[in-house]
Structures are given as structure tokens and as C-alpha cells.
Design a protein around this motif. Structure first.
Motif, short mmCIF file in Angstrom:
data_model
loop_
_atom_site.label_atom_id
_atom_site.label_comp_id
_atom_site.label_asym_id
_atom_site.label_seq_id
_atom_site.Cartn_x
_atom_site.Cartn_y
_atom_site.Cartn_z
N LEU A 46 35.93 -41.98 -18.39
CA LEU A 46 36.45 -42.28 -19.78
C LEU A 46 35.40 -42.59 -20.92
O LEU A 46 35.99 -42.62 -22.11
CB LEU A 46 37.94 -42.71 -19.78
N LEU A 47 34.50 -43.04 -20.49
CA LEU A 47 33.38 -43.58 -21.63
C LEU A 47 33.22 -42.72 -22.71
O LEU A 47 33.22 -43.34 -23.79
CB LEU A 47 32.02 -44.16 -20.81
N PRO A 48 33.06 -41.44 -22.45
CA PRO A 48 32.77 -40.58 -23.42
C PRO A 48 33.92 -40.54 -24.62
O PRO A 48 34.01 -40.66 -25.80
CB PRO A 48 32.46 -39.25 -22.85
N GLN A 49 35.00 -40.29 -24.10
CA GLN A 49 36.41 -40.10 -24.89
C GLN A 49 36.49 -41.65 -25.56
O GLN A 49 36.87 -41.57 -26.89
CB GLN A 49 37.51 -39.97 -24.05
N LEU A 50 36.30 -42.87 -24.76
CA LEU A 50 36.51 -43.94 -25.63
C LEU A 50 35.49 -44.54 -26.84
O LEU A 50 35.68 -44.98 -27.64
CB LEU A 50 36.37 -45.23 -24.42
N THR A 51 34.17 -43.92 -26.42
CA THR A 51 33.11 -44.02 -27.28
C THR A 51 33.31 -43.27 -28.54
O THR A 51 33.27 -44.10 -29.79
CB THR A 51 31.73 -43.73 -26.99
N SER A 52 34.01 -42.22 -28.41
CA SER A 52 34.40 -41.31 -29.67
C SER A 52 35.22 -42.24 -30.50
O SER A 52 35.32 -42.16 -31.51
CB SER A 52 34.70 -39.98 -29.32
N ILE A 53 36.62 -42.36 -29.84
CA ILE A 53 37.54 -43.43 -30.35
C ILE A 53 36.87 -44.35 -31.20
O ILE A 53 37.49 -45.00 -32.31
CB ILE A 53 38.64 -43.70 -29.33
N LEU A 54 36.14 -45.31 -30.58
CA LEU A 54 35.76 -46.29 -31.16
C LEU A 54 34.86 -46.04 -32.35
O LEU A 54 35.05 -46.93 -33.46
CB LEU A 54 34.88 -47.01 -30.12
#
Length: 771
Positions: free
Chosen positions: A193-201
Motif C-alpha cells: 500500500l506504500l504507493p497509495q499511502l505516499t500519494s495521500i500524504l
């Protein structure tokens, strides 16, 4: 901080909080969605691969391994296959320890999927996003049942199995062939999930930056006029504002400016008034300062008085008011402390327990005021003779000044610290004995008082205050019994004697209930007529086990126990009743004398005697009360009234053991006495000692001059008899005529002319008797 700064800080905190909240909620939602997707995908793959169920149906591990091998391409760390009965068929992957089938499916139905979140050590872990971080190594354990369309008990061909599996997929009956257990690390899911979480951050951060910049610009525009007004208000408060405020802004800001300007105008006027008031206030402050100085002096005086009262209260609480020595309370506290210190330092401590010999006799003879003076002098001597190197009990300061403790009455204690042994304690005890043997001048009387000293050592004899006191007290009593004016060191064999005393006390309390007390009678013979003019009733104790116990053993004990009053009343009543019984037998006892203890002579004593005389119907003239000098000297006014009331009733009064005390002879003319009894100690040496002979002659002459009867007691030899008779003594009591005898034997002595022959033999010729 300025208003703009505060406002910006508030906006930043709100934006950051909202951003973190959005990021957190979004991350949790995405994590749950990914978790549910992986779980669903695993379940579909298990149900979509009929080879797995067929391998379990045929119990073929290699077929099952080939069927589940592709599943490891998903985010799965390891796979375990269990049969329907719970036995593990095989395990794939790197996980070394997997739960058993019951542990993996706690409480789940056989056809349900079971999901557990466990840490690396097998402990329970969070199934949410938090589990990806703590505890380390947390993973999901998904247990998926493998279904088949045929019963495990049926035997079918592969084609029939596949056909039955297709029918089971569309809703016909299914049978559980086994369970596929997947281990999915939570951190692996998070990494996907790191790519999606990075985008959200990043999106939340960009939004926050834009919001903060916009807020800063808007805040600056709004708060600039307010900051100018705030600075003006600060200057106004500090008195630095020199001219009215000029500012631009909305209507509210203009209103505030007008208020500040009006306050500025009022402050200017107020400052002028304050200058005038300051001068007046300075004058009042000077006046008030003088008043406070005066009150401060009064307060200091009050504090000094309170301190003095506190010191006096402490003196009353911890020191004896008579001798100014430490009392029992301070003694107990300090001895307890010294015992603990001695035990910690492995040292020896000695307790000396002192009791004055025959102190009661001094109180009875000279009065309690003289006794108090004597106790004060004893305390001073004891304190002076103890060396500075000796540490004495219950002195609270640690600087080493010596003191002696008074426990009460005529009892004193000295505690010696760091003693080398019993011999060292004995040296100090002998020094105390030597110090008290010197005569003391008390109220014009030269007195010599001796102590009996008991010594107990800690920890040899006891380790606590109570035990040490008991041992020292026991040794003191043995020193007193051994002849007084001596010291003894405690020995365990002394406890047996103490037990005998305790047993005697217990038996004495029951003696009256069991009717064990009896009266013996010793006649008083008239040497001219041979008649028995009276008798002294002497109390004896007929113990059921020890036999006849003499009075010197139990009378002092009864006085200590508070039983002497009850026993004395019984003696008077029994003597009066015996007189009545003699008369019923035709025998006449003209007078019966009963001893009265000093402790028995209370304000209610006269009333008790009157009640006894009325109860027994005896003529009061028959009863004679023998009093010691201490009885009549305790309270002169009260004693005169009580004795006068007894004489008015008809009771005769005698002074027993006359001449042995220290009282003034003037009381003979003030008290309504009828008789003097010359003490035995003077009589037995009258025919050998010129001093005792002169004293006996003087007592007889003095009694005649005062109109008092005289009885010489303790006459045992013919020489004593002739001496008393030749110098005017006509009534004699002693072993020459009879020892104290029981009532039955005494009845024979009351027969007429019983002692005539004996008197004739003593006189050497017959005596003509009347009648």
C-alpha cells in the motif's frame, strides 16, 4: 506571542490535525480494503482449484503440494494443509512454527473461514493498521476450508469427482475435505500500500501548505490594526502613552481606539489625583508601621510565652513533677531506643531497679510531705553518684548528661549502656547503696533510708522493655527478701519465686470467698488480779495446701492488692461476733483489740465500724481499735474528727508499736486515745539495755500523766515481766502467758483464775485473790 502568531498557530494546528486525521483514516481504510481483497482472493483460489480438494480426497501430499504451490505467489509467507481430522499434511514457505488446527480455528464452525492476528511469539495482535508496526512480526493467520462435492467415504473416478465439484459450486451439498492455512505478514500488506499511502500524504501536505499560506495572509490583514491598538494599550498600562491613538480600520477598531483615548484622558486626571493621595498615604503608612512594630513586639512576647508553655507541657509529660527526673513514659521510650542500639552494635546494657526499704513506714510516721522531701533527696543523690560515663535511661538528648528515672512511688531506675558485664553493673549498684546510706535531714529528723536493687542485663536476660523490667523487678524483690540494703543480679531461678508470689496473690483473692481467714487471740493479762482484761485478735490464713500462713506473708500483699479494707472489715465483724458467742457460752471477754491498717482508715471507716456494731449488737466499749502512728498522722484534722467520732460511739483507741515511728509526741494530747502499747522491740531489751529500760519507764510515766492505759507486748521472760511490773506496768501481752491461739483454745484461757497460779510462781508467793 502576537495575535497574528496565535491565530496562525491555531490554524496550523487545525490544518495539521485534519491532515493527520485524513491520512490516518484513509490509510486505515485502504489497509482494510487490501486485507479484505487478499483474504477474498485466497478463498477464491482455494475454492477454484479442485486439485487441492482432490489431493486431500485421495490423501496424496505430492498432489496437494503441486496444487497449492502457485498460491505462494500472493503475499503469503507460508501455507499449511490440514486434513478434516486436524492432522497436518504438509507446510510450504519459511514459517517454522504454525498453530494446530484447533488453535487456528478457535470457536469457528467447520465450514467457516477463520482469521487470527498473532505476533511472532504467538501473542494476540491488532488486525488493523497498528498491527503492521506493533508487535514486530505480526501476521494474519487465515484458515480456509477446502470443499468437495462428494463424501470422503465414497469412492469415485476423477471425472466423477470433477463433475461433483462443479455441481457443488452451483449450490448443491458440499463436504469439507481439509483446511488450507495461510500466513500473511501484516507488514507485507502495508508495503503493497506504500504507493497509495505516499500519494495521500503528499496531497494532504500540499493542502496544508496552501491553507497555511492563505491563513497567514488573511490574518495579517485582520490583526495589523489590533496589534497597533494592543501596543497602545500596553503603553497606556505602563504609563508610556503620551498622545491619543490614531488608527484606521473597521467600526469596531475605531470603537476600541476611542475607548483607549478616553481611558488615556481619565488616567491623566487620575495621575494628578494620585500625586496628592500619595502624600496622604505616606503619612498613614508611617503611622501604620509604628502600629505593626508594636504588634510585632507583642507577637514575639506571645510566641515566647507559648514556647515556655510548650516546654512546661513537655516537662509535665516526660518528667516527674516531684523529683524532676524522667518519668515512666520517657523511661520506656528511651530504654526501647537504647535496646535497639545495643542489639545493632552487639553491646550489653544493664537496668538497675531500685525500691526504697520501709518507705511506707516513713510516710506513715512523718506524713506524705516528709516522704516527698525524702524522695526528692534520694533522686538528687542517685543522679549525683552516677558517673558521666554511664548512660542512664530515658534521657532524650544525645549529648550525654546523666539523669535518673522515677517510675512512681519509691521506685527508681538507672540504665547503664556499654557495660562490660554483670560485675560492672554491680559496681554501680554498690555506689548507689553507699550514696543512700548517709543520713538525710528531713523536717528536723535525721533519717537513713536504704534501697534494694535488682539488676537485669540485655540481651542476656531479656531483649525488650517489658521483659527487662520484669527481670530487674524480680531481682529487686529477692534482694528485699534477702535482707534489704543490697543488690542482686537476676537469675532464671528467681522466676519460680515470682510464680509462688503470683499464686499466693490468686489464692488470697479467693481466701475470703472460701472462708479461709481465721482469727487467733492473744490474751492481755492483768498482773495484779490474774484476769484477762482483753485480747488482741490476730488474723491468720488457713491455706488448704500450705497450711497456716503467718500475717507477715499475706498482710503486705493484701495492702498492695487493695484487699486490706475488706479483710479489715471482716476482722472487726468476726471479733465482735466472737465476743457475742463467748457470752452465750458464759464467758466474758471485756475487750477485743483489732489492728487497723493505714490503708483501711478511709473517710468511710467510721460508718463501717458503726454498721458492724449495730449488726452484731455488741457494746462499743468492748471493741478496741489498734492504730499505727501513720494512721493518725496522715491528715491531722480529718484524723481528729474521725477518732473523736469513734470515741463518742464508745470505741476505745490504742496506739500500736508506740515509739517506733518518727512522729511528734504532741499528738498524744490532741487525739482522743485510751491506750498505749509499748513495742516489743523495747520490752525484750529493757532488762539488758539502760537506754531501752529508760525509754520503757518514760513511756509508762508519760501514759500515766496523760491518763492512758499501758499494755506491754512481747513479754517472754520472767525478767521482762518483773521489770514491767516493778515500774508500774499492770497489763502484759506476750508468749510468757500465751501465744496467739485459735478461738477454741482461747476459750479455756477465759476461765476464772486461769493465770493465777502462773502469777504466783512468777512472784514467788501466793497472791490473795478477791472473792
Amino acid at each position: 506571542m502576537s495575535i497574528a502568531g496565535k491565530f496562525n498557530a491555531l490554524v496550523i494546528s487545525i490544518v495539521v490535525s485534519v491532515g493527520l486525521l485524513v491520512c490516518g483514516l484513509t490509510s486505515v481504510r485502504e489497509y482494510r480494503a487490501e486485507r479484505d481483497r487478499v483474504f477474498g482472493e485466497l478463498e477464491q483460489q482455494v475454492n477454484g482449484r479442485h486439485q487441492i480438494a482432490y489431493g486431500l480426497y485421495r490423501s496424496n501430499p505430492s498432489a496437494v503440494r503441486s496444487a497449492v504451490q502457485p498460491l505462494l505467489q500472493s503475499p503469503v509467507a507460508s501455507i499449511a494443509v490440514f486434513t478434516a481430522q486436524g492432522s497436518q499434511v504438509l507446510a510450504l514457505g519459511s514459517t517454522e512454527v504454525l498453530p494446530t488446527l484447533p488453535e487456528a480455528r478457535p470457536g469457528a464452525a467447520s465450514a467457516d473461514i477463520s482469521v487470527l492476528s498473532l505476533g511472532a511469539e504467538g501473542q494476540s495482535a491488532s488486525s488493523g493498521l497498528l498491527g503492521a508496526f506493533f508487535p514486530p512480526g505480526a501476521a494474519f493467520h487465515i484458515n480456509v476450508p477446502a470443499y468437495a462435492g462428494v463424501s470422503p467415504l465414497d469412492e469415485v473416478t476423477p471425472e466423477a469427482f470433477v463433475l461433483a465439484q462443479s455441481e457443488a459450486a452451483v449450490g448443491s451439498s458440499r463436504h469439507v475435505m481439509g483446511y488450507i492455512h495461510f500466513v500473511v505478514p501484516q507488514r507485507t500488506l502495508l508495503q503493497q500500500l506504500l504507493p497509495q499511502l505516499t500519494s495521500i500524504l503528499l496531497a494532504c501536505g500540499l493542502f496544508g501548505i496552501v491553507s497555511i499560506a492563505f491563513s497567514a495572509a488573511l490574518t495579517r490583514r485582520i490583526t495589523a490594526p489590533l496589534e497597533r491598538l494592543a501596543r497602545a494599550a500596553d503603553d497606556l498600562a505602563a504609563g508610556k502613552l503620551e498622545k491619543p491613538v490614531q488608527t484606521r480600520g473597521s467600526g469596531e477598531i475605531q470603537d476600541i481606539a476611542r475607548i483607549i483615548n478616553s481611558v488615556f484622558s481619565g488616567m491623566s486626571e487620575y495621575k494628578t489625583q494620585m500625586d496628592v493621595d500619595h502624600q496622604l498615604l505616606s503619612m498613614k503608612v508611617e503611622e501604620r508601621t509604628a502600629q505593626l512594630s508594636k504588634r510585632n513586639k507583642e507577637l514575639n512576647k506571645a510566641v515566647k510565652q507559648v514556647t515556655q508553655v510548650k516546654n512546661r507541657l513537655r516537662q509535665f509529660a516526660y518528667y516527674d513533677s516531684l523529683t524532676a527526673l524522667p518519668n515512666r513514659r520517657l523511661f520506656t521510650e528511651q530504654l526501647s531506643l537504647l535496646l535497639r542500639l545495643a542489639k545493632r552494635n552487639e553491646e550489653q546494657l544493664a537496668l538497675l531497679f531500685l525500691d526504697l526499704d520501709n518507705f511506707k513506714r516513713i510516710n506513715d510516721s512523718l506524713g506524705h510531705s516528709a516522704g516527698d522531701l525524702l524522695l526528692r533527696e534520694v533522686g538528687a543523690r542517685l543522679a549525683n553518684c552516677v558517673r558521666e560515663s554511664d548512660v542512664v535511661a530515658h534521657y532524650s538528648e544525645a549529648n550525654g548528661k546523666i539523669g535518673v528515672s522515677r517510675l512512681g512511688g519509691d521506685e527508681f531506675t538507672v540504665v547503664l549502656n556499654h557495660v562490660a558485664g554483670p560485675e560492672a553493673a554491680g559496681v554501680v549498684a554498690q555506689r548507689l547503696l553507699d550514696a543512700l546510706i548517709e543520713p538525710m535531714l528531713i523536717d528536723g529528723h535525721e533519717l537513713v533510708v536504704t534501697p534494694s536493687v535488682g539488676i537485669a542485663l540485655a540481651p542476656d536476660h531479656a531483649e525488650d522493655v517489658e521483659g527487662l523490667l520484669r527481670c530487674a523487678d524480680t531481682a529487686m524483690y529477692h534482694a528485699k527478701a534477702a535482707g534489704k540494703n543490697s543488690y542482686l543480679i537476676y537469675d532464671s531461678e528467681m522466676d519460680a519465686a515470682g510464680l509462688d508470689r503470683l499464686t499466693l496473690e490468686t489464692d488470697l483473692r479467693r481466701a475470703m470467698e472460701r472462708d479461709e481467714l481465721v482469727l487467733y487471740y492473744q490474751p492481755q493479762v492483768n498482773t495484779r488480779t490474774g484476769a484477762v482484761e482483753g485480747a488482741e485478735a490476730l488474723m491468720r490464713w488457713m491455706h488448704p495446701e500450705q497450711g497456716l500462713i503467718p500475717p507477715f506473708r499475706f498482710i503486705p500483699l493484701a495492702e498492695e492488692m487493695g484487699l486490706i479494707g475488706e479483710m479489715g472489715d471482716w476482722a472487726i465483724r468476726e471479733a465482735c461476733m466472737q465476743v457475742q458467742r463467748f457470752r452465750e457460752q458464759g464467758l466474758v471477754l471485756p475487750r477485743v483489740a483489732v489492728n487497723v491498717s493505714a490503708l483501711q482508715f478511709t473517710p468511710s471507716f467510721v460508718r463501717k465500724v458503726k454498721d458492724i456494731l449495730e449488726e452484731t449488737a455488741v457494746d462499743p466499749s468492748v471493741l478496741q481499735l489498734e492504730l499505727t502512728e501513720g494512721v493518725v498522722m496522715g491528715d491531722t484534722h480529718a484524723s481528729v474528727n474521725a477518732l473523736s467520732e469513734l470515741r463518742e460511739m464508745g470505741v476505745s483507741l490504742s496506739i500500736d508499736d508506740f515509739g517506733t515511728g518518727y512522729s511528734s509526741l504532741s499528738y498524744l494530747s490532741r487525739f482522743p486515745l485510751t491506750e498505749l502499747k509499748i513495742d516489743r522491740s523495747f520490752v525484750i531489751a529493757a532488762d539488758k539495755s539502760e537506754e531501752d529500760a529508760s525509754l520503757v519507764i518514760a513511756i509508762i510515766a508519760m501514759a500515766r500523766g496523760l491518763g492512758l492505759d499501758v499494755v506491754a507486748e512481747g513479754v517472754e521472760t520472767s525478767e521482762q515481766y518483773h521489770f514491767i511490773s516493778e515500774h508500774g506496768g499492770t497489763v502484759i501481752q506476750g508468749y510468757l502467758f500465751s501465744a496467739p491461739v485459735p478461738v477454741d483454745e482461747f476459750a479455756d484461757l477465759l476461765r476464772p483464775w486461769h493465770f493465777v497460779r502462773q502469777l504466783q510462781d512468777l512472784d514467788g508467793n501466793a497472791r490473795q485473790m478477791p472473792g
